[in-house]
Design an enzyme around this catalytic site. Structure first.
Site, mmCIF file in Angstrom:
data_model
loop_
_atom_site.group_PDB
_atom_site.id
_atom_site.type_symbol
_atom_site.label_atom_id
_atom_site.label_comp_id
_atom_site.label_asym_id
_atom_site.label_seq_id
_atom_site.Cartn_x
_atom_site.Cartn_y
_atom_site.Cartn_z
ATOM 1 N N GLU A 78 -52.648 9.301 18.997
ATOM 2 C CA GLU A 78 -53.130 9.347 17.621
ATOM 3 C C GLU A 78 -51.964 8.936 16.744
ATOM 4 O O GLU A 78 -50.920 9.607 16.726
ATOM 5 C CB GLU A 78 -53.612 10.752 17.266
ATOM 6 C CG GLU A 78 -54.146 10.867 15.851
ATOM 7 C CD GLU A 78 -54.034 12.263 15.301
ATOM 8 O OE1 GLU A 78 -53.365 12.435 14.264
ATOM 9 O OE2 GLU A 78 -54.590 13.178 15.918
ATOM 10 N N CYS B 184 -52.911 14.562 9.522
ATOM 11 C CA CYS B 184 -53.324 13.218 9.923
ATOM 12 C C CYS B 184 -54.643 12.819 9.284
ATOM 13 O O CYS B 184 -54.983 11.637 9.238
ATOM 14 C CB CYS B 184 -53.410 13.120 11.442
ATOM 15 S SG CYS B 184 -54.245 14.506 12.214
#
Length: 509
Positions: A263, A300
């Site tokens: 990620e 995020c």
């Protein structure tokens, strides 16, 4: 309960000191010395993981579920100490660490329940057809099997839920894969105390000692040695685009390429449709500001970009966001390096052609205050650098002339973790035209909310097309995360005595 770290690595059940040490840099409280990881320690940990695989991969689902539950129990038993060292190292408030600890133990228990259910095995059976013409069919059975030792990299922004015993570790252990964690240098004490909890669970449940190892921070050679070790079969990573892409390339260049589940970065665009802006623009501006500043913007899923049709409604939303951001005080960031990168990113955006600074701020070497910028869609579309993530409480408003230009902006985005639509009922037709673009761009599409805060459950997708993640078909949150560490095996005409126990009932039926 006060925690005093010993600063050692955990290698296959043994606390091991290194030849050299580094000193932690806590936001407050005492600094401590920790052993530096080396390629040699990585090799010891991975060799032990491979040896453990031959036992651990063939434990029952009930045994692995009990192990995951034991890890959760041991983490909870150390709750106060984890909060103490975690807040010192990261500067995150106690409430955040307590909530994240609950998420960490919750996902361990979720995977325990998930594997007991057994549906994740995707068991299939095609009975033999000995009389079929022109050729008989053999008996075929299929199920998912663990792939082997997994490398996990601790994340800077989630010292618990995405680190030592976080989602990558929990899902890999649930699948039957031993894990080697490379601890993050920003919170080595937190990594150590959680590793102690896993170690205690290993001893309590009688699991092989090599099923888990922690190698503390080192230079880039340590991470390279881990992803390039021939016995590692997959990698879980949460971090920067640059660092993640470098490790991804190393995985692809191996003699045996392996999957890298990274990620990497996302700006999580929010599209404000006209009727929503007209009805509640002020409320949306305030809510967006709150989401931008949550955790000093170090999520995020931080919605860094808002796209709105220019006009008085857009101005009202922007004014509300600016006012709310201006009232936000300075927040401690995870590291001085992250704070420095945030300041540099804000300065780069401010210097771009066509960008208007609506709110700027000064802050200390490890603190952040919000920034807010505005740019037209025309200038946005001509400048790819404006699409890049700035990790912190920074918002950029992209104003478009009409629905067609909003759609053009939506199509220009790279892959994202999330995409948000703020809409009222009267916006439904425009939202319907926008949705096919957004679902192609993002792993999670939401309406009338903010993406900060990721629910841990069966349906969650925390991933997306590159560069949000390196594997668009995977998620690092939710029960589907276990699929990353499994592969299908077909068994043809095997005697019942040789089949995995999880296939015995299907074969008999």
């Amino acid at each position: 309960m006060t925690f005093e770290p010993h600063g050692k690595h955990l290698i296959a059940g043994t606390w091991t000191a290194g030849e050299t040490t580094f000193r932690s840099k806590p936001a407050h409280g005492p600094a401590h010395d920790f052993s530096v990881g080396t390629p040699a320690l990585v090799d010891q940990a991975v060799e032990a993981a491979e040896e453990a695989f031959w036992t651990y991969a063939y434990t029952s689902r009930a045994e692995r579920a009990a192990f995951l539950e034991a890890i959760a129990d041991e983490i909870e038993a150390r709750g106060e100490a984890i909060t103490q060292v975690g807040t010192e190292e990261t500067g995150l408030p106690e409430g955040r660490l307590q909530g994240e600890r609950g998420r960490t133990t919750g996902q361990l228990r979720m995977f325990a329940k998930h594997i007991l259910d057994g549906a994740y095995l995707d068991r299939r059976h095609d009975a033999a057809l000995p009389d079929r013409a022109p050729a008989p069919r053999p008996e075929l059975l299929m199920m998912q099997r663990p792939i082997g030792p997994v490398a996990v990299f601790g994340a800077s922004n989630f010292p618990l839920a995405f680190s030592t015993a976080g989602g990558d570790t929990a899902s890999a252990l649930a699948a039957g894969c031993p894990v080697v964690v490379k601890g993050h240098g920003a919170h080595p004490g937190t990594a150590e105390i959680v590793a102690e909890a896993i170690h205690a669970a290993i001893e309590k449940t009688g699991m092989p000692k090599g099923v888990f190892s922690l190698v503390q921070g080192g230079d880039r050679l340590v991470g390279q040695a881990l992803v390039q070790h021939p016995l590692i079969k997959a990698v879980g990573f949460t971090g920067s685009l640059g660092g993640g892409r470098a490790l991804f390339d190393l995985c692809a260049q191996r003699a045996e390429p392996i999957p890298f589940f990274g990620e990497l970065g996302s700006v999580n665009p929010m599209f404000v449709l006209p009727e929503a802006a007209k009805a509640r623009g002020t409320q949306l501006g305030q809510g967006w500001a709150g989401s931008l500043c949550m955790g000093a913007g170090q999520f995020c899923t931080n919605p860094g970009i808002a796209v709105v049709i220019e006009g008085p409604e857009a101005d009202a939303m922007i004014d509300a966001a600016r006012a709310a951001l201006a009232e936000t005080g300075s927040q401690v960031m995870l590291t001085e390096g992250i704070a420095g990168a945030y300041a540099e990113g804000a300065a780069q955006i401010a210097g771009q052609s066509g960008v208007e600074a609506l709110l700027t701020s000064d802050h200390g070497p490890r603190e952040a205050r919000p920034f807010l910028f505005r740019v037209s869609a025309k200038d946005w579309l001509n400048n790819h650098s404006l699409t890049e993530e700035v990790f912190g409480p920074l918002g950029l408003v992209v104003t478009v002339k009409d629905e067609a230009e909003m759609l053009k902006v939506a199509k220009s985005f790279e892959g994202q973790l999330t995409a948000t639509v703020q809409m009222d009922d009267a916006d439904a037709a425009q939202a319907r035209r926008l949705l096919p673009v957004l679902e192609r761009k993002a792993g999670r599409v939401l309406a009338n909310g903010f993406p900060t805060g990721v629910e841990v459950c069966d349906t969650m997708v925390h991933g997306g097309p590159y560069p949000a993640s390196t594997n668009f078909g995977a998620t690092s949150v939710g029960t589907m995360a276990i699929r990353r560490f499994l592969r299908p095996v077909c068994y043809q005409n095997l005697p019942a005595a040789l089949l995995p126990k999880d296939l015995e009932d299907i074969a008999a039926g």
